[in-house]
Write a protein that holds these residues in place. Structure first.
Motif, short mmCIF file in Angstrom:
data_model
loop_
_atom_site.label_atom_id
_atom_site.label_comp_id
_atom_site.label_asym_id
_atom_site.label_seq_id
_atom_site.Cartn_x
_atom_site.Cartn_y
_atom_site.Cartn_z
N TYR A 149 -7.82 24.94 -12.61
CA TYR A 149 -6.68 24.88 -13.51
C TYR A 149 -6.27 23.44 -13.84
CZ TYR A 149 -1.99 25.34 -15.36
OH TYR A 149 -0.89 25.21 -16.14
N PRO A 150 -6.10 22.56 -12.83
CA PRO A 150 -5.75 21.18 -13.17
C PRO A 150 -6.79 20.52 -14.06
CG PRO A 150 -5.55 21.56 -10.80
CD PRO A 150 -6.21 22.77 -11.38
N MET A 151 -8.08 20.84 -13.78
CA MET A 151 -9.14 20.22 -14.58
C MET A 151 -9.04 20.67 -16.03
SD MET A 151 -11.66 18.24 -14.84
CE MET A 151 -11.97 17.73 -13.17
N ALA A 152 -8.87 21.96 -16.25
CA ALA A 152 -8.79 22.47 -17.61
C ALA A 152 -7.59 21.88 -18.33
CB ALA A 152 -8.68 24.00 -17.58
N TYR A 153 -6.45 21.78 -17.62
CA TYR A 153 -5.24 21.23 -18.22
C TYR A 153 -5.44 19.76 -18.57
CZ TYR A 153 -0.36 19.93 -18.83
OH TYR A 153 0.81 19.46 -19.34
N THR A 154 -6.10 19.04 -17.66
CA THR A 154 -6.35 17.62 -17.91
C THR A 154 -7.17 17.41 -19.17
OG1 THR A 154 -6.40 17.28 -15.53
CG2 THR A 154 -7.29 15.51 -16.89
N VAL A 155 -8.28 18.15 -19.28
CA VAL A 155 -9.14 17.95 -20.45
C VAL A 155 -8.40 18.33 -21.72
CG1 VAL A 155 -11.38 18.46 -21.47
CG2 VAL A 155 -11.11 18.55 -19.01
N ALA A 156 -7.61 19.41 -21.65
CA ALA A 156 -6.98 19.90 -22.87
C ALA A 156 -5.79 19.06 -23.30
CB ALA A 156 -6.56 21.35 -22.68
N LYS A 157 -5.01 18.55 -22.33
CA LYS A 157 -3.71 17.97 -22.70
C LYS A 157 -3.49 16.53 -22.26
CE LYS A 157 -2.32 21.32 -25.02
NZ LYS A 157 -2.40 21.13 -26.45
N LEU A 158 -4.17 16.06 -21.22
CA LEU A 158 -3.80 14.75 -20.68
C LEU A 158 -4.74 13.63 -21.10
CD1 LEU A 158 -2.73 15.68 -17.04
CD2 LEU A 158 -1.31 15.44 -19.07
N VAL A 230 -13.32 27.18 -15.63
CA VAL A 230 -12.79 26.04 -16.39
C VAL A 230 -12.70 26.33 -17.88
CG1 VAL A 230 -13.19 23.66 -17.08
CG2 VAL A 230 -13.55 24.32 -14.73
N PHE A 231 -13.80 26.79 -18.44
CA PHE A 231 -13.87 26.86 -19.91
C PHE A 231 -12.91 27.88 -20.52
CE2 PHE A 231 -17.80 24.77 -18.64
CZ PHE A 231 -17.71 23.62 -19.41
N PRO A 232 -12.79 29.09 -19.98
CA PRO A 232 -11.81 30.02 -20.57
C PRO A 232 -10.39 29.47 -20.51
CG PRO A 232 -13.27 31.19 -19.08
CD PRO A 232 -13.55 29.74 -18.90
N ILE A 233 -10.01 28.86 -19.38
CA ILE A 233 -8.64 28.32 -19.28
C ILE A 233 -8.47 27.16 -20.26
CG2 ILE A 233 -6.94 27.26 -17.75
CD1 ILE A 233 -8.13 28.73 -15.44
N TYR A 234 -9.49 26.30 -20.31
CA TYR A 234 -9.42 25.17 -21.25
C TYR A 234 -9.21 25.69 -22.68
CZ TYR A 234 -11.27 21.71 -24.49
OH TYR A 234 -11.45 20.88 -25.56
N ASN A 235 -9.95 26.72 -23.06
CA ASN A 235 -9.86 27.22 -24.43
C ASN A 235 -8.46 27.70 -24.79
OD1 ASN A 235 -12.46 26.71 -25.18
ND2 ASN A 235 -13.24 28.69 -24.48
N THR A 236 -7.76 28.31 -23.83
CA THR A 236 -6.42 28.80 -24.16
C THR A 236 -5.39 27.68 -24.08
OG1 THR A 236 -6.27 29.58 -21.89
CG2 THR A 236 -6.70 31.22 -23.58
N VAL A 237 -5.51 26.81 -23.07
CA VAL A 237 -4.52 25.72 -22.94
C VAL A 237 -4.59 24.81 -24.17
CG1 VAL A 237 -3.83 23.70 -21.60
CG2 VAL A 237 -4.53 25.78 -20.43
N GLU A 238 -5.81 24.63 -24.70
CA GLU A 238 -5.97 23.74 -25.84
C GLU A 238 -5.17 24.22 -27.05
OE1 GLU A 238 -9.59 23.44 -27.86
OE2 GLU A 238 -9.51 21.28 -28.10
N THR A 239 -5.01 25.55 -27.18
CA THR A 239 -4.28 26.07 -28.35
C THR A 239 -2.77 25.98 -28.19
OG1 THR A 239 -4.26 28.30 -27.45
CG2 THR A 239 -6.12 27.74 -28.87
N LEU A 240 -2.30 25.58 -27.00
CA LEU A 240 -0.86 25.44 -26.78
C LEU A 240 -0.35 24.23 -27.55
CD1 LEU A 240 1.75 26.18 -25.19
CD2 LEU A 240 0.93 24.68 -23.40
N ASP A 241 0.77 24.41 -28.26
CA ASP A 241 1.35 23.30 -29.01
C ASP A 241 1.97 22.29 -28.04
OD1 ASP A 241 2.53 21.61 -30.73
OD2 ASP A 241 3.66 23.13 -31.84
#
Lengths: 349, 275
Positions: A149-158, A230-241
């Motif tokens: 989860y932290p990894m997916a969030y990092t790639v998508a938002k940080l 990683v990838f499914p979580i990344y895909n959804t977090v990325e669409t978060l505004d």
């Protein structure tokens, strides 16, 4: 149906229906149904096959004795009494031959009997392995979520775009390398004279038999399937505004609140997919236990299924085992859909 | 800051995050690095703890391994069969689900994606049993069918994603102008789907060649490259297996780099257009 006809006309519509029908019936439902059907019967040889063989032998012996009796009688003087006895013996020989014929057909053509025997045959030790497999798979899924989860969030938002691309590359490479080779790397590490024991030896520990104890399987499972989270979580977090996160922060929400109230709810479908994939791959993995145990222990349910099919050649019991595993996975899918409140449409994207 | 999707965060958490990333990628890559290193070791069981000197001999050992070569050929035969099956089936499924307005839509969709949620070994087993009933025993054919049953789900999802973005009015306009259904299909629908056909073929090829769990249960006495690698890992372990690993790693890094560069370029272009 009408809109399909309107877009494609009768011929193409027929072709589409035919192809989709072949796929659904001939490749998805049909095979599953046959497997399930097969799991509910076994071949019955009318009690015990060995008993029948013994019985047939006995009957043959009796027939031989009767034949001797008959020959003795025939050597005697002719009389009405003798003829009656011979007739009696001939009748009983015919009777015994009929029994033999009946027994022999039962011996070569066993009866198909429908029952739950293939399921009840599982027994305590196999049931324990089944439960262990399910629990270990849940554990692998939880570990994968916590780590990913932290990894997916990092790639998508940080991360900055360039850094995100680099991290993405770093995730795709191990993800895309064949499962067997990824596991093989861990075989080298956890082998009795492998890297882990070499390092333990340097700090004065006795070698640990990772593979022989079965713990190697668990370690390699985590490594092999973690990236499917990683990838499914990344895909959804990325669409978060991102504005939502910033607004929350500006209003003074602490980090954990932002995740609990904004990011996690938004990522639900991705988390559900990640959990389903990780669990399904782990519980259904044959390669990892196959390589990581090298035949010394049998800790995984899939190995039992393989043995039923290709070693003891009992496809009926094997089907029952396979269906049990399938049921476990279906239950897990519905559980995830319930917990994360998502539909099948959200899942497969 | 040109990138709006990035969240600002403090220095302390940045350090924590960097440490986490370092551990994560060490965990991901160290085993692969060890595997690659052992492929260059003179010692004849795969090892890095016993180092007997640098060698390239395992590459030539692998090159002379006929079973590996025949496995590779079988892998490609199966992969092309899978592409030939999974593309039409996936396309038909996508058309059906995206154009059929029926209350059974969700059910049909659910059945079509169910192979993705089913353990691979069960797909292999059920296909094997199904075809045995028809008198066909395990081999390359059943392996291809078993793989296609779930790879079709992937291609279907890809086609559906593409069809969602399709402007149906184009097809309708063509029909109004007198084109028949077949012409509309070949001149408008198929050209629109062309990029997806290409990517779906690549995905199907990779999925098929990589597959182990489904294949090992449905292939009978035959072998593919990956099932042969699996057999070698259990019996007759040799650094030649590591050499295969090296080849896989190199191919993967090159492909992944191309993919990421391509994707970033697409993203940059999309961003430029949006501005």
């Amino acid at each position: 149906m009408n809109s399909l006809l309107r877009s494609f006309g009768p011929h193409l519509t027929a072709l589409i229906l035919l192809l989709a029908g072949v796929w659904i019936v001939g490749m998805i439902i049909g095979p599953q149904l046959i497997m399930v059907e097969q799991s509910f019967w076994h071949l019955d040889r009318g009690g015990d096959a060995v008993n029948i063989t013994v019985q047939i032998d006995n009957e043959y012996n009796d027939v031989d004795l009767l034949l001797f009796d008959k020959m003795d009688l025939e050597a005697e003087k002719a009389s009405a009494e003798r003829d009656a006895k011979i007739a009696e013996i001939v009748a009983s020989i015919a009777q015994k031959r009929a029994i033999i014929a009946e027994l022999e057909t039962r011996e070569v053509t066993p009866k198909k009997v429908y029952s739950l025997r293939n399921y009840t045959i599982m027994g305590g030790s196999h049931l324990a392995i089944f439960l262990k497999t399910i629990l270990a798979s849940v554990a692998v899924t939880l570990i994968a979520f916590v780590v990913c989860y932290p990894m997916a969030y990092t790639v998508a938002k940080l991360a900055t775009p360039n850094k995100a691309a680099l991290i993405m590359l770093g995730l795709i490479v191990p993800y895309a390398i064949n499962e067997l080779l990824r596991v093989f790397a861990w075989l080298m590490i956890l082998n009795y004279n492998g890297v882990a024991n070499f390092l333990l030896g340097l700090i004065g520990f006795e070698p640990v038999p990772f593979l022989e104890s079965g713990s190697g399987v668990f370690i390699a499972m985590v490594y092999a399937y973690i990236l499917f989270m990683v990838f499914p979580i990344y895909n959804t977090v990325e669409t978060l505004d991102t504005a939502q996160i910033e607004a929350a922060r500006d209003m003074g929400a602490p980090t954990w609140q932002i995740h609990r109230k904004i990011v996690l709810p938004h990522a639900k479908p991705g988390i559900a997919v990640g959990c389903i994939m990780t669990f399904m791959l782990t519980a259904g993995s044959y390669s990892v236990p196959y390589i990581m145990t090298r035949g010394t222990v049998e800790p995984w349910f899939t190995q039992l299924i393989y043995n039923k099919f290709f070693e003891s050649l009992n496809w009926n019991t094997g089907s029952a085992y396979a269906f049990t595993l399938l049921i476990a996975c279906v239950i897990f899918v519905f559980l995830m859909m319930r917990i994360f409140n998502v539909s099948i449409r959200d899942i497969a994207k | 800051m040109s990138n709006v999707s990035q969240v600002a965060f403090g220095r302390g958490s940045r350090i924590v995050l960097n440490i986490y990333m370092l551990i994560f990628f060490t965990y991901m890559f160290l085993p692969l690095i060890l595997m690659v290193a052992a492929g260059f070791n003179e010692f004849d069981t795969p090892s890095v703890t016993v180092w007997r000197g640098f060698t390239l001999k395992w590459f030539s050992v692998l090159a002379e391994d006929s079973r590996m070569w025949s496995g590779l050929i079988n892998s490609f035969i199966i992969a092309f069969a899978v592409i030939a099956i999974a593309l039409p089936l996936g396309l038909a499924g996508a058309f059906l689900v995206s154009r059929l307005d029926s209350r059974y839509n969700t059910l049909i969709y659910g059945i079509m994606v169910s192979p993705l949620l089913t353990p691979g070994i069960i797909l292999g087993i059920s296909t094997l049993i199904f075809w045995r009933e028809a008198g066909v025993s395990g081999g390359l054919f059943t392996a291809a069918i078993a793989q296609a049953s779930y790879i079709s789900s992937y291609t279907m999802l890809m086609f559906m994603a593409r069809l969602e973005r399709q402007d149906i009015s184009l097809e309708e306009a063509a029909q109004d102008l007198g084109a028949n259904h077949l012409q509309v299909f070949w001149r408008i629908t198929m050209p629109f789907l062309k990029p997806t056909i290409l990517t779906a073929s690549v995905i199907a090829l990779l999925q098929s060649i990589e597959n182990y769990n489904t294949t090992i249960f449905s292939i009978g006495g035959e072998h593919t490259l990956v099932t042969e690698i699996g057999a070698r890992m259990r019996f007759g372990l040799s650094p030649a297996v590591n050499v295969i690993g090296i080849i896989f790693v190199v191919i993967t890094i090159v492909c992944a780099a191309i993919y990421v560069i391509f994707r970033e370029r697409e993203k940059a272009r999309a961003a430029a257009m949006a501005r």
